[in-house]
Motif scaffolding. Structure first.
Motif, PDB file in Angstrom:
ATOM      1  N   ALA A  65      53.134   6.502  31.458  1.00 35.72           N
ATOM      2  CA  ALA A  65      53.022   7.562  32.368  1.00 35.72           C
ATOM      3  C   ALA A  65      52.601   8.813  31.433  1.00 35.72           C
ATOM      4  CB  ALA A  65      54.634   7.877  32.160  1.00 35.72           C
ATOM      5  N   GLY A  66      51.653   9.529  32.373  1.00 37.66           N
ATOM      6  CA  GLY A  66      50.997  10.825  31.805  1.00 37.66           C
ATOM      7  C   GLY A  66      49.671  10.375  31.025  1.00 37.66           C
ATOM      8  N   GLU A  67      49.280   9.336  31.175  1.00 38.26           N
ATOM      9  CA  GLU A  67      47.964   9.067  30.722  1.00 38.26           C
ATOM     10  C   GLU A  67      47.033   8.784  32.019  1.00 38.26           C
ATOM     11  OE1 GLU A  67      47.840   5.822  27.925  1.00 38.26           O
ATOM     12  OE2 GLU A  67      49.255   6.868  26.718  1.00 38.26           O
ATOM     13  N   PRO A  68      45.724   8.907  31.633  1.00 37.43           N
ATOM     14  CA  PRO A  68      44.714   8.902  32.708  1.00 37.43           C
ATOM     15  C   PRO A  68      44.425   7.312  33.022  1.00 37.43           C
ATOM     16  CG  PRO A  68      43.656   9.250  30.633  1.00 37.43           C
ATOM     17  CD  PRO A  68      45.050   9.165  30.395  1.00 37.43           C
ATOM     18  N   TYR A  69      43.911   7.070  34.259  1.00 36.15           N
ATOM     19  CA  TYR A  69      43.442   5.832  34.567  1.00 36.15           C
ATOM     20  C   TYR A  69      42.080   5.670  33.860  1.00 36.15           C
ATOM     21  CZ  TYR A  69      46.329   5.749  38.566  1.00 36.15           C
ATOM     22  OH  TYR A  69      47.601   5.773  39.687  1.00 36.15           O
ATOM     23  N   VAL A  70      41.741   4.349  33.256  1.00 37.46           N
ATOM     24  CA  VAL A  70      40.510   3.995  32.651  1.00 37.46           C
ATOM     25  C   VAL A  70      39.979   2.785  33.399  1.00 37.46           C
ATOM     26  CG1 VAL A  70      39.690   3.096  30.393  1.00 37.46           C
ATOM     27  CG2 VAL A  70      41.610   4.498  30.581  1.00 37.46           C
ATOM     28  N   VAL A  71      38.639   2.827  33.755  1.00 37.15           N
ATOM     29  CA  VAL A  71      37.604   2.035  34.279  1.00 37.15           C
ATOM     30  C   VAL A  71      36.588   1.870  33.439  1.00 37.15           C
ATOM     31  CG1 VAL A  71      38.671   2.503  36.786  1.00 37.15           C
ATOM     32  CG2 VAL A  71      36.571   3.616  35.743  1.00 37.15           C
ATOM     33  N   ALA A  72      35.862   0.861  33.589  1.00 37.96           N
ATOM     34  CA  ALA A  72      34.551   0.597  32.953  1.00 37.96           C
ATOM     35  C   ALA A  72      33.656   0.019  33.843  1.00 37.96           C
ATOM     36  CB  ALA A  72      34.672  -0.511  31.716  1.00 37.96           C
ATOM     37  N   VAL A  73      32.288   0.748  34.078  1.00 37.53           N
ATOM     38  CA  VAL A  73      31.430   0.649  35.005  1.00 37.53           C
ATOM     39  C   VAL A  73      30.124   0.038  34.499  1.00 37.53           C
ATOM     40  CG1 VAL A  73      30.350   1.722  36.928  1.00 37.53           C
ATOM     41  CG2 VAL A  73      32.302   2.522  36.126  1.00 37.53           C
ATOM     42  N   GLN A  74      29.713  -1.156  34.746  1.00 40.76           N
ATOM     43  CA  GLN A  74      28.592  -1.791  34.468  1.00 40.76           C
ATOM     44  C   GLN A  74      27.205  -1.354  35.438  1.00 40.76           C
ATOM     45  OE1 GLN A  74      28.012  -5.507  32.515  1.00 40.76           O
ATOM     46  NE2 GLN A  74      27.149  -6.300  34.515  1.00 40.76           N
ATOM     47  N   VAL A  75      26.275  -0.684  35.135  1.00 42.85           N
ATOM     48  CA  VAL A  75      25.260  -0.491  36.024  1.00 42.85           C
ATOM     49  C   VAL A  75      24.542  -1.727  36.652  1.00 42.85           C
ATOM     50  CG1 VAL A  75      23.504  -0.211  34.175  1.00 42.85           C
ATOM     51  CG2 VAL A  75      23.295   0.889  36.364  1.00 42.85           C
ATOM     52  N   ALA A  76      24.345  -1.750  37.799  1.00 43.21           N
ATOM     53  CA  ALA A  76      23.813  -3.046  38.469  1.00 43.21           C
ATOM     54  C   ALA A  76      22.244  -2.488  39.001  1.00 43.21           C
ATOM     55  CB  ALA A  76      24.531  -3.413  39.649  1.00 43.21           C
ATOM     56  N   THR A  77      21.355  -2.972  38.203  1.00 44.16           N
ATOM     57  CA  THR A  77      20.061  -2.624  38.245  1.00 44.16           C
ATOM     58  C   THR A  77      19.424  -3.073  39.883  1.00 44.16           C
ATOM     59  OG1 THR A  77      18.889  -4.544  37.361  1.00 44.16           O
ATOM     60  CG2 THR A  77      19.184  -2.288  36.122  1.00 44.16           C
ATOM     61  N   ASP A  78      20.194  -4.228  40.266  1.00 39.23           N
ATOM     62  CA  ASP A  78      19.567  -4.689  41.629  1.00 39.23           C
ATOM     63  C   ASP A  78      20.903  -4.234  42.620  1.00 39.23           C
ATOM     64  OD1 ASP A  78      21.649  -6.339  40.531  1.00 39.23           O
ATOM     65  OD2 ASP A  78      20.510  -8.376  41.191  1.00 39.23           O
ATOM     66  N   GLY A  79      21.644  -3.492  42.477  1.00 38.07           N
ATOM     67  CA  GLY A  79      22.864  -3.131  43.414  1.00 38.07           C
ATOM     68  C   GLY A  79      22.411  -2.142  44.539  1.00 38.07           C
ATOM     69  N   ARG A  80      23.554  -1.697  45.020  1.00 34.07           N
ATOM     70  CA  ARG A  80      23.254  -0.798  46.182  1.00 34.07           C
ATOM     71  C   ARG A  80      23.315   0.685  45.711  1.00 34.07           C
ATOM     72  NH1 ARG A  80      27.954  -2.380  49.875  1.00 34.07           N
ATOM     73  NH2 ARG A  80      28.715  -2.781  47.867  1.00 34.07           N
ATOM     74  N   GLY A  81      23.260   0.963  44.319  1.00 29.59           N
ATOM     75  CA  GLY A  81      23.312   2.307  43.985  1.00 29.59           C
ATOM     76  C   GLY A  81      24.658   3.034  43.427  1.00 29.59           C
ATOM     77  N   GLY A  82      25.782   2.362  43.828  1.00 30.88           N
ATOM     78  CA  GLY A  82      26.967   2.942  43.455  1.00 30.88           C
ATOM     79  C   GLY A  82      27.313   3.149  42.110  1.00 30.88           C
ATOM     80  N   SER A  83      27.032   2.071  41.089  1.00 31.26           N
ATOM     81  CA  SER A  83      27.312   2.174  39.801  1.00 31.26           C
ATOM     82  C   SER A  83      26.184   3.103  39.056  1.00 31.26           C
ATOM     83  CB  SER A  83      27.054   0.633  39.231  1.00 31.26           C
ATOM     84  OG  SER A  83      25.774   0.048  39.321  1.00 31.26           O
ATOM     85  N   ARG A  84      24.843   3.139  39.626  1.00 32.16           N
ATOM     86  CA  ARG A  84      23.815   4.081  39.004  1.00 32.16           C
ATOM     87  C   ARG A  84      24.462   5.634  39.169  1.00 32.16           C
ATOM     88  NH1 ARG A  84      20.407   0.310  41.513  1.00 32.16           N
ATOM     89  NH2 ARG A  84      20.089   1.789  43.365  1.00 32.16           N
ATOM     90  N   TRP A  85      24.970   5.663  40.357  1.00 34.03           N
ATOM     91  CA  TRP A  85      25.408   6.971  40.608  1.00 34.03           C
ATOM     92  C   TRP A  85      26.566   7.594  39.787  1.00 34.03           C
ATOM     93  CZ3 TRP A  85      29.606  10.030  41.500  1.00 34.03           C
ATOM     94  CH2 TRP A  85      29.587  11.335  42.238  1.00 34.03           C
ATOM     95  N   ILE A  86      27.473   6.504  39.444  1.00 38.92           N
ATOM     96  CA  ILE A  86      28.408   7.050  38.489  1.00 38.92           C
ATOM     97  C   ILE A  86      27.894   7.080  37.007  1.00 38.92           C
ATOM     98  CG2 ILE A  86      30.395   5.862  37.449  1.00 38.92           C
ATOM     99  CD1 ILE A  86      31.046   4.481  39.868  1.00 38.92           C
TER     100      ILE A  86
END
Length: 322
Positions: A65-86
């Motif tokens: 409670a009271g702490e932020p959400y934590v995510v880890a994002v790996q950039v996908a060079t051959d992806g559709r652009g979402g991870s690069r945008w992040i």
């Protein structure tokens, strides 16, 4: 079981750090002081990327409670652009729309739990390991990677509280030096709950061996549709008949049921378009569906299809309750 559009909130990036050259960690707190809802290990959130679409990311830490959400994002060079945008735009102080946590990969009660992670697939399993550690559950965590420097949260995995439960498998890019799935699963006690997240090859190997052994319960998290072989007959056309609306549509090899239904004006809830969020689940009444989602279990597949990825046998008619 049909799910409605997940409620969303505006989140603020309160911290960002580089885990390795390809992965960043993002901490997200609710904008304007909204209290973030709780969740269980295995949960993920939608991240709604402007001009690109929705992407799903596992929550790395158990909820406090009271702490932020934590995510880890790996950039996908051959992806559709979402991870690069992040990677390019989500700096401290930025805001982003996120969905509230959902969980298709829950940690179940068990006398023994085995966690098998490959690459960025460690993220939901790290949350599970933390939960097992905190609750005093018996567990072990196998982490597969090419080399040590590629492992996210490596130093954390060496901490005394968790290190004794962790096995590292480093293959240096040589599959012959990779995880011996057969030996690992055969060594498990009856009743062990096994959770696997990682590359498709790793999950396929664990599934193939695990399904041949008795007494093991298998659970997988995959952010993407199950690929079809190039020669698969399901890549030809088939028909979808909608029982409630009376609409019948032909689904071409390069089209999806979802897009075809939307083109006919049907209001179909949807989000990920890759078969893992469960938003588009629709009851099927007859026909021969080919499931390509990663959000449904075998029992659920006897009643529902994820219309964003499902196909049907060539030339057949799939009847949907819509």
């Amino acid at each position: 079981m049909k799910q409605s559009e997940c409620e969303s909130i505006i989140a603020n990036v309160v911290a960002r750090r580089v885990l390795n050259p390809d992965v960043i960690e993002i901490e997200l707190d609710a904008y304007d002081g909204f209290l973030l809802p709780s969740y269980e290990a295995g949960a993920h959130i939608d991240v709604r990327i402007p001009g690109i679409g929705v992407r799903q990311y596992s929550l790395v830490r158990p909820h406090r409670a009271g702490e932020p959400y934590v995510v880890a994002v790996q950039v996908a060079t051959d992806g559709r652009g979402g991870s690069r945008w992040i990677h390019q735009h989500l700096n401290v102080g930025a805001t982003i729309e996120i969905g509230l946590p959902r969980n298709h990969f829950p940690l179940r009660s068990a006398e023994r739990t085995l966690l098998i992670a490959g690459g960025i697939g460690l993220t939901p399993l790290l949350c599970m390991a933390d939960t097992c550690e905190r609750e005093g559950r018996a567990y072990s965590l196998v982490v597969c990677s090419r080399r040590e420097e590629n492992i996210v949260y490596f130093e954390e995995l060496l901490a005394p509280r968790i290190h004794g439960q962790v096995q590292f498998v480093l293959d240096g890019g040589d599959p012959s030096r990779g995880l011996d799935v057969v030996a690992l699963l055969r060594a498990q006690l009856v009743g062990t709950q096994i959770y696997c997240c990682g590359p498709a090859g790793l999950m396929a190997a664990v599934r193939g061996v695990g399904e041949e052994l008795e007494g093991l319960s298998l659970h997988f998290e995959a952010f993407g549709a199950t690929p079809l072989p190039a020669s698969d007959a399901s890549q030809t056309s088939f028909t979808v008949s909608c029982a409630q609306s009376g609409i019948t549509v032909e689904i071409a090899p390069d089209d999806t049921i979802l897009d075809s239904l939307l083109a006919e004006g049907l209001d179909v809830d949807h989000s990920c378009r890759e078969g893992y969020c469960g938003t588009c689940l629709t009851r099927w009444l007859s026909g021969a569906p080919i499931h390509r989602d990663t959000c449904l279990g075998d029992v659920e597949r006897s009643r529902y299809v994820a219309v964003c990825t499902a196909r049907a046998e060539a030339g057949s008619v799939l009847v949907l309750d819509i």
